[in-house]
Design a protein around this motif. Structure first.
Motif, mmCIF file in Angstrom:
data_model
loop_
_atom_site.group_PDB
_atom_site.id
_atom_site.type_symbol
_atom_site.label_atom_id
_atom_site.label_comp_id
_atom_site.label_asym_id
_atom_site.label_seq_id
_atom_site.Cartn_x
_atom_site.Cartn_y
_atom_site.Cartn_z
ATOM 1 N N MET A 1 -0.067 3.599 -19.564
ATOM 2 C CA MET A 1 -1.201 2.909 -18.996
ATOM 3 C C MET A 1 -2.022 2.546 -20.060
ATOM 4 O O MET A 1 -3.413 2.963 -20.352
ATOM 5 N N VAL A 96 -2.395 1.006 -8.519
ATOM 6 C CA VAL A 96 -2.523 2.280 -8.205
ATOM 7 C C VAL A 96 -4.108 2.655 -7.837
ATOM 8 O O VAL A 96 -5.157 1.902 -7.964
ATOM 9 N N TRP A 116 -6.001 10.048 -9.910
ATOM 10 C CA TRP A 116 -5.122 8.798 -9.045
ATOM 11 C C TRP A 116 -4.392 9.523 -8.166
ATOM 12 O O TRP A 116 -3.544 10.529 -8.406
ATOM 13 N N CYS A 217 -1.094 -0.796 -12.929
ATOM 14 C CA CYS A 217 -1.904 0.358 -13.501
ATOM 15 C C CYS A 217 -2.665 0.057 -14.686
ATOM 16 O O CYS A 217 -2.150 -0.902 -15.071
#
Length: 314
Positions: A1, A96, A116, A217
């Motif tokens: 990410m 996400v 998350w 994400c």
């Protein structure tokens, strides 16, 4: 990410410091324990999935991923990440989802983190068509009602250079000078598409497969900016990392625009490569194994070698 995924999976309980910087694995693992205590989670057996601008841990005892900012200069982005993730959820964009029941971001022991929900395993590996479909959904959203930064992609590069661990002064001056030069060229670009909410770092590594299809994400770079920028990372992935060219053709055919045929693409390429070069500067001492690849990329960029292949940070 992050600007580029770092494919490492290390038992969190077993990591040890590899250097003396601020973001050694040992220090980040200790930070994970403090963050989990605030959220009433057990960090035992967690795995470190990724480490560049963020340390991404997957908890073993809860379906939760913890994302710790691994750069003091980039902590300002985390509030925006929470807002963008909530906006995408409100509009049912496959992405996400923040862990509910915890006030986010979490700030503890000098660190900043977001938590998350784990994406369920399953589903096919995402391809260029998947990325194009998700980008079209994001670009079709209304402008959010909350403040978002305008697209200034070199701001984060400058912050990384300022925070760099162990960077030679000549290299520091070169990178900052090149940022100034490229920024001047950005101001001269005439974008074909109107500004939209953009993902900001839209490569296949920021798509996670799931049984229901891929999800987006990493919203660190999200902002209001030119959609052309979201089409650039995959094109650069083909030329720099040897990703299959067919994936970029899938993106083009599904999205409906080939950014490499636009006369401003060369400028966007320089911006993207500056980001790829500098993504690990804040952890270069903490994790000295990244230094050889970083310096090789910097040397290629300085010499204007646009055909040299780069390796993923490992």
């Amino acid at each position: 990410m992050s600007a580029e995924p770092m494919p490492t999976t290390t038992p969190a309980a077993a990591v040890v410091a590899a250097g003396d910087g601020d973001f050694t694995k040992a220090k980040l693992t200790l930070a994970l324990s403090h963050i989990c205590a605030v959220a009433d989670l057990d960090p035992s057996g967690a795995e470190l999935l990724r480490l560049t601008n963020n340390a991404v841990f997957r908890l073993a005892r809860h379906p939760v991923v913890v994302r710790i900012v691994a750069s003091r200069a980039l902590r300002h982005r985390v509030e925006k990440v929470v807002r963008v993730a909530s906006w995408l959820a409100e509009h049912d964009v496959p992405a996400v989802r923040l862990l509910s029941g915890v006030e986010q971001p979490v700030r503890v022991a000098g660190h900043v983190a977001t938590l998350w929900e784990t994406v369920p395993h399953g589903g096919a590996r995402p391809d260029g068509r998947d990325l194009a479909r998700l980008l079209r959904r994001v670009h079709a959203l209304p402008v959010p009602p909350f403040p978002l930064p305008a697209w200034h992609p070199l701001d984060d590069v400058r912050r990384r250079v300022d925070e760099a661990e162990g960077l030679d002064e000549a290299d520091r001056r070169f990178l900052l000078r090149r940022c100034d030069e490229v920024e001047g060229r950005i101001r001269e670009l005439d974008f074909a598409l109107p500004p939209k909410l953009i993902h900001g770092d839209a490569h296949l590594g920021n798509l996670i497969p799931s049984p229901a299809g891929p999800v987006l994400c990493d919203f660190d770079s999200s902002c209001i900016g030119p959609p052309e920028w979201d089409l650039t990372p995959l094109a650069i992935g083909v030329v720099r990392f040897g990703e299959p060219a067919g994936r970029y053709r899938q993106l083009v055919s599904t999205y409906g625009l080939d950014v490499t045929q636009w006369d401003g693409f060369g400028v966007l390429r320089e911006v993207r490569e500056l980001k790829l070069i500098t993504s690990v500067l804040p952890i270069m001492v903490s994790h000295p194994e990244v230094r050889p690849e970083l310096m090789r990329r910097l040397d290629d960029f300085r010499r204007g070698d646009t055909s040299a292949r780069w390796s993923r940070y490992t």
